[in-house]
Design a protein around this motif. Structure first.
Motif, short mmCIF file in Angstrom:
data_model
loop_
_atom_site.label_atom_id
_atom_site.label_comp_id
_atom_site.label_asym_id
_atom_site.label_seq_id
_atom_site.Cartn_x
_atom_site.Cartn_y
_atom_site.Cartn_z
N SER A 35 4.28 1.18 12.47
CA SER A 35 5.61 0.88 11.93
C SER A 35 5.63 1.05 10.41
O SER A 35 6.64 1.48 9.84
CB SER A 35 6.04 -0.55 12.31
OG SER A 35 5.16 -1.51 11.76
N GLU A 36 4.52 0.75 9.74
CA GLU A 36 4.48 0.91 8.28
C GLU A 36 4.44 2.39 7.90
O GLU A 36 5.03 2.79 6.89
CB GLU A 36 3.28 0.17 7.69
CG GLU A 36 3.23 -1.32 8.01
CD GLU A 36 4.44 -2.10 7.54
OE1 GLU A 36 5.20 -1.59 6.70
OE2 GLU A 36 4.64 -3.23 8.02
N ALA A 80 6.95 -6.87 -4.68
CA ALA A 80 7.62 -5.81 -3.92
C ALA A 80 6.86 -4.50 -4.01
O ALA A 80 6.99 -3.64 -3.13
CB ALA A 80 9.04 -5.62 -4.42
N VAL A 81 6.05 -4.31 -5.07
CA VAL A 81 5.29 -3.07 -5.21
C VAL A 81 3.80 -3.32 -5.41
O VAL A 81 3.02 -2.36 -5.41
CB VAL A 81 5.83 -2.21 -6.39
CG1 VAL A 81 7.21 -1.68 -6.07
CG2 VAL A 81 5.83 -3.00 -7.69
N GLY A 82 3.41 -4.59 -5.58
CA GLY A 82 2.00 -4.92 -5.77
C GLY A 82 1.48 -5.77 -4.63
O GLY A 82 0.77 -5.31 -3.75
N GLY A 83 1.87 -7.02 -4.63
CA GLY A 83 1.44 -7.94 -3.59
C GLY A 83 1.31 -9.33 -4.17
O GLY A 83 1.72 -9.60 -5.30
N HIS A 84 0.72 -10.22 -3.36
CA HIS A 84 0.59 -11.62 -3.80
C HIS A 84 -0.59 -12.26 -3.08
O HIS A 84 -0.74 -12.10 -1.87
CB HIS A 84 1.88 -12.39 -3.47
CG HIS A 84 1.95 -13.73 -4.14
ND1 HIS A 84 1.52 -14.87 -3.53
CD2 HIS A 84 2.39 -14.09 -5.37
CE1 HIS A 84 1.69 -15.89 -4.34
NE2 HIS A 84 2.22 -15.44 -5.48
N PRO A 85 -1.45 -12.95 -3.83
CA PRO A 85 -1.47 -13.12 -5.28
C PRO A 85 -1.68 -11.78 -5.99
O PRO A 85 -2.38 -10.90 -5.49
CB PRO A 85 -2.65 -14.06 -5.53
CG PRO A 85 -2.89 -14.74 -4.22
CD PRO A 85 -2.52 -13.73 -3.18
N ILE A 136 2.58 -5.01 3.27
CA ILE A 136 1.79 -5.41 4.42
C ILE A 136 1.65 -6.93 4.41
O ILE A 136 1.14 -7.52 3.46
CB ILE A 136 0.39 -4.75 4.40
CG1 ILE A 136 0.51 -3.25 4.14
CG2 ILE A 136 -0.34 -5.03 5.70
CD1 ILE A 136 1.42 -2.50 5.08
N VAL A 137 2.13 -7.56 5.48
CA VAL A 137 2.00 -9.00 5.69
C VAL A 137 1.39 -9.22 7.08
O VAL A 137 1.02 -8.26 7.77
CB VAL A 137 3.36 -9.73 5.56
CG1 VAL A 137 3.86 -9.66 4.12
CG2 VAL A 137 4.39 -9.15 6.50
N LEU A 151 0.84 -1.19 0.00
CA LEU A 151 0.00 0.00 0.00
C LEU A 151 0.88 1.24 0.00
O LEU A 151 1.91 1.28 0.67
CB LEU A 151 -0.92 -0.01 1.21
CG LEU A 151 -1.93 -1.17 1.22
CD1 LEU A 151 -2.73 -1.19 2.51
CD2 LEU A 151 -2.87 -1.08 0.01
N SER A 152 0.46 2.23 -0.76
CA SER A 152 1.27 3.43 -0.89
C SER A 152 0.51 4.65 -0.40
O SER A 152 -0.72 4.64 -0.24
CB SER A 152 1.69 3.64 -2.35
OG SER A 152 0.61 4.07 -3.13
#
Length: 459
Positions: free
Chosen positions: A434-435, A366-371, A426-427, A213-214
């Motif tokens: 902290s984020e 690293a800039v989108g996420g997963h899945p 975010i995990v 998230l940005s």
């Protein structure tokens, strides 16, 4: 050598022979000149000594090479990757060394917000004047594009007119310091906390295992922002990062200093970075080592990195052979931050061009996420701003190679507004405070180079 005016350098240059077997494709005429520099050539200083509306710059990690461009000989833009690839292929059939600077939006198929409209979903520029430095080797090229059949003399005369226009923009004036008047956070701290808590709920329910998230900060100044002095300060930092600058109008430029390589091609050799997991640098060697150990010992940070690394490995397996992963999970130390880092290398299989190879990797987790699909859908739903080109591919390509970075640690100068971007992965073990702090630290790449501090200039 760069003290000469451009017209003098053009007269020293030779017409590059076309490699085309037919007359189809863009009508580019190209003059080239190369020499060995006995002293370091200030490529960026040379570039920003002009005030032309179109300027382009990219430096390799640790300053290993630099490429710069002035003016616009040819632009390839639009929303069709296939058409862009065909135009570039036709260009490179005749001039494989011609360099195209540019990139794509983070979401090329989504409508862009107003400040990004001029960039479009995809845009690449072949400059009028192109300068490259690789070690002590300097290469200069002049490009003229015409959709008409011109003789060499006619093409050169038309190019000379463009060069006169470029020379007229040279300036020796000192850059003034901008005084910013207001700072706007998008989203607000409250909105950020809500986004993170929503993401944690999705992670706990198994919808996703990571989403990036940005947020952005808009600094509004009394006058238009001049990106040149900010760029110069970014380039002064000597760490393992890329510096990029894509200016497409007098008051509009996307620029930054990013540690993350999305793609490097040398012939068929391909390398892709996986970077995720963040800690600040220490105030001394002891504290720096403590942060490094904390980073490597953190299950949260290690999982965030491994999600990215596994994704890159899977994508490499689809398009390349002879895969190598090295070094695995080392530490990349930058000026203000340190990250977990893994590089993936291989040999690209035939049938893949640069743009479809980029699309294979972008966006990485690293800039989108997963899945990826689910994470991107949530980004579009939750983020109150459109990313535009932030976190998209940015770089250069020729018919012989390419290098693209991920457009993070970046900003958009748009008139008197400076949009400064940062994101955080975010995990499951993330927390909003902290984020937020992590994104603050990342924004300092730009805000420090801008000469800004919390005490300066608010009116």
């Amino acid at each position: 050598m760069l003290s000469y005016d451009l017209m003098t350098l053009l007269d020293k240059s030779a017409v590059e022979p076309s490699m085309a077997l037919d007359e189809n494709g863009p009508g580019l005429t190209r003059w080239t000149y190369s020499w060995q520099a006995s002293e370091p050539v200030p490529v960026l200083q040379w570039l920003t000594g002009f005030k032309t509306a179109e300027q382009f710059y990219f430096s390799g990690k640790s300053g290993g090479y630099e490429a710069a461009g002035l003016g616009q000989a040819m632009v390839i833009s639009g929303d069709s990757q296939e058409k862009a690839a065909a135009a570039l292929s036709s260009l490179w059939a005749r001039h494989p060394q011609a360099m195209a600077f540019g990139g794509t939006a983070f979401e090329p198929d989504q409508k862009l917000s107003l400040e990004w409209t001029d960039f479009g979903p995809l845009r690449f520029t072949i400059p009028v004047v192109e300068l490259r430095r690789n070690g002590s080797t300097m290469e200069l090229a002049f490009n003229h594009f015409s959709d008409q059949n011109l003789t060499g003399a006619e093409a050169k005369a038309a190019l000379q007119d463009k060069i006169r226009d470029l020379e007229a923009t040279r300036t020796k004036s000192e850059h003034s310091e901008e005084t910013w008047c207001s700072r706007e956070q998008i989203p607000s701290r409250k909105g950020w906390n809500a986004m993170i808590l929503n993401a944690l709920d999705k992670i706990k329910s198994g919808v996703i295992n990571k989403v990036v998230l940005s947020r952005k900060m808009i600094l509004t100044a009394r006058e238009s922002w001049d990106a040149a002095p900010i760029l110069a300060r970014l380039a002064e930092v000597k760490d393992d990062s890329f510096v990029f600058f894509y200016k497409i109008a007098a008051d509009k430029a996307f620029f930054g200093r990013t540690p993350e390589r999305l793609l490097k091609l040398e012939g068929r050799s391909i390398s892709v970075d996986a970077i995720a997991g963040t800690r600040p640098r220490g105030r001394d060697a002891g504290e720096d080592l403590e942060f490094e150990k904390e980073l490597l010992d953190s299950p949260k940070e290690m999982e965030e990195h491994r999600i990215v690394s596994r994704y890159v490995e899977e994508q490499m397996d689809k398009i390349a052979r002879g895969l190598q992963t090295e070094p695995r999970e080392s530490i990349l130390k930058l000026g203000a931050l340190q990250h977990i880092f893994t590089q993936h290398c291989g040999e690209l299989r035939n049938g893949h061009n640069v743009l479809d190879t980029l699309a294979c990797f972008h966006p990485t987790p690293a800039v989108g996420g997963h899945p990826a699909r689910e994470a991107r859908s949530l980004i579009l739903e939750w983020e109150p701003h459109r990313r535009g080109w932030y976190a998209g591919p940015i770089g250069w390509m020729t018919g012989e190679g390419a290098e693209f970075a991920v457009g993070i640690r970046s900003a958009l100068a748009e008139g008197n507004r400076l949009h400064v971007f940062a994101g955080a992965g975010i995990v499951e073990e993330s927390d909003p405070d902290s984020e937020w702090l992590e994104t603050e630290n990342k924004m300092q790449t730009i805000t420090r180079a801008s000469g800004l501090s919390p005490q300066k200039g608010e009116c």
